[in-house]
Enzyme design. Structure first.
Site, short mmCIF file in Angstrom:
data_model
loop_
_atom_site.label_atom_id
_atom_site.label_comp_id
_atom_site.label_asym_id
_atom_site.label_seq_id
_atom_site.Cartn_x
_atom_site.Cartn_y
_atom_site.Cartn_z
CD GLU A 48 34.64 20.51 87.38
OE1 GLU A 48 33.67 21.29 86.03
OE2 GLU A 48 35.13 20.66 87.20
CB CYS A 62 23.77 21.96 84.34
SG CYS A 62 24.56 20.24 83.80
CB CYS A 69 30.84 9.92 84.72
SG CYS A 69 29.07 9.03 84.65
CB CYS A 73 29.40 9.18 76.65
SG CYS A 73 28.42 8.44 78.03
CB CYS A 76 31.53 12.79 77.67
SG CYS A 76 31.21 13.81 79.82
N GLY A 119 28.43 13.21 85.52
CA GLY A 119 27.87 11.82 86.16
C GLY A 119 26.77 11.45 85.47
CD GLU A 120 23.00 7.15 83.40
OE1 GLU A 120 23.35 7.79 81.53
OE2 GLU A 120 22.14 7.67 83.60
CB SER A 151 20.17 13.72 81.15
OG SER A 151 21.03 13.71 79.81
CG ASN A 241 29.97 21.74 74.58
OD1 ASN A 241 30.55 23.39 73.40
ND2 ASN A 241 29.35 21.61 74.71
CB CYS A 284 26.75 20.06 77.04
SG CYS A 284 26.39 18.54 77.50
#
Ligand code: SF4
Length: 308
Positions: A48, A62, A69, A73, A76, A119-120, A151, A241, A284
């Site tokens: 996405e 983005c 991932c 976290c 997330c 993803g990281e 990021s 979110n 996010c």
């Protein structure tokens, strides 16, 4: 193969290059105009990408760097998927190319790229460094390096490598992340202090996801000021979110503004990112589709139980 190339060039390309393209599977429009593009990869996995127009003439894409991932976290949704695979350099760059192609007429030019999708990015550091350098290259997508931000959740060795090899910006999110057990906050901040001292023009963007009752008090603001003291930085306050199964609640917008004002009074540069695209799971921390297999939610520490 693109049209209009002579026979020899076509042969040279097909002998030496792999021309794989992303396929647009769907485009979803949120009520605030944010678009979520779903791309299919060759192996049918789906990633996405989010395109976020703003009233100030800035349009941000983005991009994702992995399918799923590994970082898990706790705020997330993508983290619940686990890592399915790394994206190639081409698959990352092509998301920005598609965003330009699909939305430049409607939104004007795409001005910014952020690696904050699925993803990281620094877990896929080779491809991310290559993709970001293509994005800023004269012969590539020609974005300004100051408009391309990668990021990370805090992978310390890869942060050093990124700062050495890339001239793009770095943003750090670091809280309620299992990666903190490997590289704790003081190691992370110590590394940033040291590395940025060697690069006087660089600054880092700290992304602070605000969770009601967990990290949004006056004391938390003071702690944050102390932690970032001496690091050239900006702070981005991000509204949480919610997603299915999430354990946290968002801090109300007015409390985010009070928190921001406290930080500004201490001399910090602070931006606030309120939710965009959240009604279509395009905001996010909301990307991806974990399916039946999901990484577990971790036990919430005692002192934060009261906030849940
Ligand atoms: S916030 Fe980023 S690093 Fe953390 S789980 Fe989500 S996608 Fe991965």
């Amino acid at each position: 193969m693109p049209e209009g190339l002579n026979k020899d060039l076509r042969k040279m390309i097909s002998d030496h290059a792999d021309l794989k393209a992303l396929t647009v599977k769907d485009i979803i429009t949120a009520s605030d105009g944010t678009r979520k593009i779903l791309f299919s990869l060759e192996d049918a996995s789906v990633i996405e990408t989010v395109v976020i127009p703003s009233a100030r003439g800035r349009t941000t894409v983005c991009v994702s760097s992995q399918v799923g991932c590994a970082m898990n976290c706790q705020f997330c949704f993508t983290g619940r998927m686990g890592l399915r695979k790394h994206l190639s350099t081409a698959e990352i760059v092509e998301q920005a190319v598609f965003a330009r192609k699909l939305f430049s007429d409607e939104f004007g030019s795409i001005t910014n790229v952020v690696f904050m999708g699925m993803g990281e990015p620094l877990h896929n550091v080779d491809n991310v460094i290559k993709a970001s350098s293509i994005m800023v290259d004269e012969q590539g997508l020609q974005f300004s390096p100051r408009k391309v931000t990668v990021s990370t959740s805090g992978l310390v060795p890869e942060i050093k490598r990124f700062l050495n090899e890339s001239n793009c910006d770095l943003a750090v999110r670091n809280w309620i992340m299992p990666i903190n057990r490997r590289y704790n906050l003081s190691t992370l901040l110590g590394t940033l202090r040291e590395e940025l001292r060697l690069r006087p023009k660089s600054i880092v963007l700290f992304e602070y996801v605000m969770l009601a009752g967990v990290n949004d008090s006056t004391d938390d603001a003071k702690r944050l000021m102390e932690l970032v003291h001496g690091i050239p930085c900006k702070i981005n306050l991000i509204s949480f979110n919610p997603h299915s199964g999430s354990q946290f609640k968002p801090t109300p917008d007015e409390s985010i503004i009070e928190f921001r004002n406290m930080l500004i009074q201490s001399g910090l540069t602070v931006m606030v990112r309120l939710s965009r695209g959240d009604d279509q799971m395009a905001a996010c921390g909301q990307l991806g589709a974990p399916g039946d297999y999901q990484l577990p939610l971790l036990r919430v520490p005692e002192k934060f139980q009261v906030a849940l």
